[in-house]
Design an enzyme around this catalytic site. Sequence first.
Site, PDB file in Angstrom:
ATOM      1  N   ARG A   1       0.821  -1.221   0.000  1.00  0.00           N
ATOM      2  CA  ARG A   1       0.000   0.000   0.000  1.00  0.00           C
ATOM      3  C   ARG A   1       0.848   1.261   0.000  1.00  0.00           C
ATOM      4  NH1 ARG A   1      -3.680  -2.675   4.365  1.00  0.00           N
ATOM      5  NH2 ARG A   1      -5.424  -3.334   3.095  1.00  0.00           N
TER       6      ARG A   1
ATOM      7  N   LYS B   1       1.038 -17.780   8.009  1.00  0.00           N
ATOM      8  CA  LYS B   1       0.055 -17.866   9.065  1.00  0.00           C
ATOM      9  C   LYS B   1      -0.250 -16.483   9.653  1.00  0.00           C
ATOM     10  CE  LYS B   1       1.815 -18.610  13.492  1.00  0.00           C
ATOM     11  NZ  LYS B   1       2.816 -17.604  13.819  1.00  0.00           N
TER      12      LYS B   1
ATOM     13  N   HIS C   1       6.993 -22.318   9.405  1.00  0.00           N
ATOM     14  CA  HIS C   1       8.457 -22.317   9.285  1.00  0.00           C
ATOM     15  C   HIS C   1       9.123 -23.356  10.194  1.00  0.00           C
ATOM     16  CE1 HIS C   1       8.451 -19.722  12.853  1.00  0.00           C
ATOM     17  NE2 HIS C   1       9.741 -19.946  12.969  1.00  0.00           N
TER      18      HIS C   1
ATOM     19  N   LYS D   1      12.661 -26.273   9.665  1.00  0.00           N
ATOM     20  CA  LYS D   1      13.875 -26.367  10.484  1.00  0.00           C
ATOM     21  C   LYS D   1      14.462 -27.758  10.272  1.00  0.00           C
ATOM     22  CE  LYS D   1      12.062 -23.248  14.039  1.00  0.00           C
ATOM     23  NZ  LYS D   1      12.970 -22.139  14.294  1.00  0.00           N
TER      24      LYS D   1
ATOM     25  N   GLU E   1       9.756 -19.498  24.897  1.00  0.00           N
ATOM     26  CA  GLU E   1      10.525 -18.339  24.427  1.00  0.00           C
ATOM     27  C   GLU E   1      10.842 -17.428  25.602  1.00  0.00           C
ATOM     28  OE1 GLU E   1       9.493 -16.888  20.272  1.00  0.00           O
ATOM     29  OE2 GLU E   1       7.562 -17.480  21.093  1.00  0.00           O
TER      30      GLU E   1
ATOM     31  N   ASP F   1      -1.062 -18.575  17.841  1.00  0.00           N
ATOM     32  CA  ASP F   1       0.275 -18.218  17.363  1.00  0.00           C
ATOM     33  C   ASP F   1       1.188 -19.439  17.264  1.00  0.00           C
ATOM     34  OD1 ASP F   1       2.238 -16.230  16.607  1.00  0.00           O
ATOM     35  OD2 ASP F   1       3.154 -16.483  18.582  1.00  0.00           O
TER      36      ASP F   1
ATOM     37  N   HIS G   1       2.751 -24.674  14.886  1.00  0.00           N
ATOM     38  CA  HIS G   1       4.067 -25.267  15.145  1.00  0.00           C
ATOM     39  C   HIS G   1       3.994 -26.482  16.094  1.00  0.00           C
ATOM     40  CE1 HIS G   1       5.158 -21.647  13.204  1.00  0.00           C
ATOM     41  NE2 HIS G   1       5.239 -20.872  14.252  1.00  0.00           N
TER      42      HIS G   1
ATOM     43  N   LYS H   1       5.501 -16.992  26.072  1.00  0.00           N
ATOM     44  CA  LYS H   1       6.488 -15.904  25.939  1.00  0.00           C
ATOM     45  C   LYS H   1       6.981 -15.540  27.338  1.00  0.00           C
ATOM     46  CE  LYS H   1       5.438 -14.753  21.534  1.00  0.00           C
ATOM     47  NZ  LYS H   1       6.354 -15.045  20.460  1.00  0.00           N
TER      48      LYS H   1
HETATM   49  C1  BG6 Z   1       6.211 -17.413  14.935  1.00  0.00           C
HETATM   50  C2  BG6 Z   1       5.359 -16.775  15.982  1.00  0.00           C
HETATM   51  O1  BG6 Z   1       5.426 -18.200  14.076  1.00  0.00           O
HETATM   52  O2  BG6 Z   1       7.174 -18.240  15.560  1.00  0.00           O
HETATM   53  C3  BG6 Z   1       6.211 -15.985  16.955  1.00  0.00           C
HETATM   54  O3  BG6 Z   1       4.439 -15.897  15.369  1.00  0.00           O
HETATM   55  C4  BG6 Z   1       7.309 -16.840  17.524  1.00  0.00           C
HETATM   56  O4  BG6 Z   1       5.437 -15.442  18.009  1.00  0.00           O
HETATM   57  C5  BG6 Z   1       8.058 -17.535  16.405  1.00  0.00           C
HETATM   58  O5  BG6 Z   1       8.193 -15.996  18.240  1.00  0.00           O
HETATM   59  C6  BG6 Z   1       9.060 -18.522  16.956  1.00  0.00           C
HETATM   60  O6  BG6 Z   1       9.841 -18.979  15.910  1.00  0.00           O
HETATM   61  P1  BG6 Z   1      11.326 -19.452  16.172  1.00  0.00           P
HETATM   62  O7  BG6 Z   1      11.775 -19.970  14.847  1.00  0.00           O
HETATM   63  O8  BG6 Z   1      12.080 -18.255  16.649  1.00  0.00           O
HETATM   64  O9  BG6 Z   1      11.231 -20.503  17.224  1.00  0.00           O
END
Ligand code: BG6
Length: 466
Positions: free
Chosen positions: A45, A133, A163, A167, A201, A220, A225, A311
């Site tokens: 945008r 996502k 993602h 890994k 995290e 999230d 994941h 988190k």
């Molecule tokens: C993302 C989440 O998909 O994955 C984030 O939106 C999270 O909140 C992240 O921090 C963690 O990914 P990684 O690869 O750092 O473990």
Amino acid sequence: MASASRRPTDIVIFGASGDLTRRKILPAIGDLSRDGQIRLLGAGRSAMSQEAFKDLVASATGSQDLAARSGWVQLDYDSPDTYEALKPAVDGDGAPVIYYLATPPATFGSILTGLTHAGLSGRGKDRSIVVEKPLGQDASSARTLNEQLEALFDESQIFRIDHYLAKDTVQNVLAFRFSNSLFEPVWNRTMIESIQITAAEEIDIGRRAGYYDSIGAVRDMVQNHVLQLLALVTMEPPTTFDPSDIRKAKQELLRAVEPLDPATAVRGQYEGYLDAEGVGRDSRRETFAAARLVIENWRWEGVPIFVRTGKALRRQLTEAVIRLRDAPHLRVGGRRQRGIPTLVVIRFQPDEGILLRIGAKRPGSRFEMVPAGMKLEYGRLARQQLPDAYENVLSEVLAGGHTVFPSGKEIERSWEIVDPLLQSWETEGHPELYARGSWGPAAAEDLVTGQGAGRWMTSGDEAGTQ
Ligand code: BG6
């Protein structure tokens, strides 16, 4: 994993001025574009000049060459006519085109409509679409999104990013389980006492309140994941390692996972979350979630399975801990030996690897058991630093492979699994607070102990593997 394509390819990134593009997508494209075959079109945008976008590309990738092959197109996502501006790049010389939607999901529908309006959608052409996502907010919106995508692209042209699947250590679960005859024979309810998955995290939500406060930990991390990790750790052997067979095996496993029961789940919020810029003052959004999972199939019936994520926790750590049933304890001189449970720890990150925690005799004259470890340090297998997950994601898209992408059906089923929690938590009071740097709310501890399943285990703790 497939290697990068050598054909010239146009990548169109929607949302190209955003944070995700700068932090993750562009650096990965930069690494993959060294052969000069990638041309980049940023779309968004913002009214950005060509030079400004080229500068952005150069600073995010360190590649002046890629910057020179980049261009910017300003779009109003909701105005289908503006998509005509993409035509010269996309229709140019018939090179394959990858549309990468790095935009909020609310825009996906408009972008798909715009592409169709301009005659740029995919079916029957060498075009693929990559979506980030969150792929939906619940099972019903995920189904709608799948229908929209599948109306314009074949399943083979759709790449849904998780993602974590990209890994290397996550893909290694397949090799670990199904290329070694040592582990698979014990990988079942007869020999396994419990399974725990932790995706913790240390970082808090940082400046992502705009995204996170409407999402929370379940949407999230758990829906995508964590359930993907669970599927790989517990699925049946696939017929082959081809993506379609792996997807089928994961899908079948997810089908056997019972939708989560709010009575055996815990939500938490770290202290200070409400003070973060952009968070609603009375937000009830969870920054921590833990749940007991039930897999109703032959292999796992009755095995307690727990997952947790959050988190601002004590450590940055993603791992699966598989606890084997105790061996019989033989007495020594009439005294019971110290019991040392055998653990298989699959460490996804950091310090990637696999650890076996076993009991051994303490060296010396007495017969005394001590915990001991055997360790595969995954990083040592790599000749260079492990590639970033986004680089794996993109190289797979360029090569047209689907190993690291969940199917639409897996995603829908994962939403069905978490939906009962989301619905129940929507109407509940405030989540339990937990101190930053802790392992989450006290109730998470009770969740495991109350089920007679020991306690949470992490490698490195005294109860863990070192
Ligand atoms: C993302 C989440 O998909 O994955 C984030 O939106 C999270 O909140 C992240 O921090 C963690 O990914 P990684 O690869 O750092 O473990």
